[in-house]
Design an enzyme around this catalytic site. Sequence first.
Site, mmCIF file in Angstrom:
data_model
loop_
_atom_site.group_PDB
_atom_site.id
_atom_site.type_symbol
_atom_site.label_atom_id
_atom_site.label_comp_id
_atom_site.label_asym_id
_atom_site.label_seq_id
_atom_site.Cartn_x
_atom_site.Cartn_y
_atom_site.Cartn_z
ATOM 1 N N LYS A 115 0.558 -0.989 -0.333
ATOM 2 C CA LYS A 115 -0.313 -0.090 -0.350
ATOM 3 C C LYS A 115 0.940 1.612 -0.001
ATOM 4 C CE LYS A 115 -3.615 -2.684 0.663
ATOM 5 N NZ LYS A 115 -4.131 -3.019 -0.587
ATOM 6 N N HIS A 234 -15.235 -0.603 9.096
ATOM 7 C CA HIS A 234 -14.309 -0.650 7.900
ATOM 8 C C HIS A 234 -15.284 -1.909 7.051
ATOM 9 C CE1 HIS A 234 -11.491 1.697 9.704
ATOM 10 N NE2 HIS A 234 -11.374 1.243 10.935
ATOM 11 N N GLU A 273 -10.258 3.155 -5.008
ATOM 12 C CA GLU A 273 -10.942 3.501 -3.710
ATOM 13 C C GLU A 273 -10.233 4.690 -3.769
ATOM 14 O OE1 GLU A 273 -11.344 0.619 -0.533
ATOM 15 O OE2 GLU A 273 -12.170 -0.690 -1.980
ATOM 16 N N GLU A 286 -6.597 3.333 -2.130
ATOM 17 C CA GLU A 286 -5.819 1.877 -2.387
ATOM 18 C C GLU A 286 -6.706 1.667 -3.154
ATOM 19 O OE1 GLU A 286 -6.093 -0.929 0.900
ATOM 20 O OE2 GLU A 286 -8.985 -1.165 0.104
ATOM 21 N N ARG A 290 -8.925 -7.158 -8.390
ATOM 22 C CA ARG A 290 -9.869 -8.200 -7.905
ATOM 23 C C ARG A 290 -11.459 -7.796 -8.271
ATOM 24 N NH1 ARG A 290 -13.033 -7.293 -3.709
ATOM 25 N NH2 ARG A 290 -11.670 -5.859 -1.391
ATOM 26 N N ARG A 333 -25.996 -5.555 1.630
ATOM 27 C CA ARG A 333 -25.605 -6.673 2.470
ATOM 28 C C ARG A 333 -26.521 -7.670 3.769
ATOM 29 N NH1 ARG A 333 -18.671 -6.218 1.693
ATOM 30 N NH2 ARG A 333 -18.525 -4.938 0.142
#
Length: 436
Positions: A115, A234, A273, A286, A290, A333
């Site tokens: 990172k 997070h 992001e 970051e 994927r 979710r």
Amino acid sequence: MEKVLIANRGEIAVRIIRACQELGLNTVAVYSTADRDALHVKLADEAVCIGSASPNKSYLNINNLLGAAQITNADAIHPGYGFLSENAEFAQRCEQANLTFIGPHSDTIRFLGDKARARDALKAIGVPVTPGSDGELTSVDDAQRIATKIGYPIMVKASAGGGGKGMRLIQSPDQLPKLFTLAQNEALEAFGDKQMYLEKFIDKPRHIEVQVMGLQDGTGIAVGERDCSLQNHHQKVVEEAPSSIDPATRNDMLAISKRVVEELHYLGAGTIEFLYAGPHQFYFMEMNTRIQVEHPITELTSGWDLVKAQLLIAADKPLPQPRAANGYSIECRVNAESAGKITGLHLPGGNGIRVDTALYQGYRVPPNYDAMIAKIISYGPNRQAAIQKMLVAIDETVISGINTNLDFLNRLLRTKQFQEDQFDIEFIERELLNTH
């Protein structure tokens, strides 16, 4: 590319299998002993048990995954998200075994997984970054010196981190020694790496991410952006597309994201992001190498089938032209809050509702893996229509036999702040968790 092994489980494995089937590709499911009766095992053309319930002995076991590919004559591997999806060693081992890894090259994953290094490199090509440390840190003394220069509050983050691990908010100099050490120890345990970096803490920002695709010819595409600000420790809870940021900043974000893809010669699907603090104030966080959990909301608003696009890019085949972006989409979710057998199941449907899941009546949810068991996605002409569709869908959903977060999602979507689009990344923890 003719046969794809899906190195994952749950709803994303089901999603990939369906995309493969639409393209006429054969599929191989892998499963742990805990997932013997999972839906992805039933839907794939072939299935191979790769170990016991522990992820380290199955879904994270590179040798077992490559062995399964070998015995089934698979010529490609799709890692999904989570598990080994951002593991450079896994991608490299696939390359060495002449397996098509459906994602970026291993060198790209390795670079972006560091990172601090990635942040410095993107800063050098003009990507705005949060003020922070240059390079990696291992000592409290260096951290104190840099924190004084940046100014408090600051965030300390694991260089090899993700998922909120190895991360702490430090409000003042007296907190730094203890919290830096705690974060570093957590990073070492989670990632085997104690390199850290510091960032200036941005108060009450939005979390905005841009979906990108990199083609074999080096072209970069910024498909669109999503708002992922509603998080709990997070972990994202609700996501929306598009975001409500100002159009000028959106255009800047998309243009910068396209440039990043092309500068890095990035291949396949990825997500960049940002933290958004207001018009023309956004900072790179970051890049995820994927497909994301929340990819369906971009699919619905953009007309792209992102998983099929991944497969086509990996096979060096042309992509169909997507329609112009329009409408609004929201994803919730649905998480299991206990393990157990699904004794009753009714999933919503109808105009503007999509459900991605691996649940079925009688399925036993194991305690060994990620809590997310379904994604409810709504789509409408505007945000208010998408909200109303989602509220109806959540009210209609029945998942019996286990505890879920459906009631919490219902309450969150009915808050005045959500309805009026007035929230930030701290909203859930600040306003809702004390009463949940």
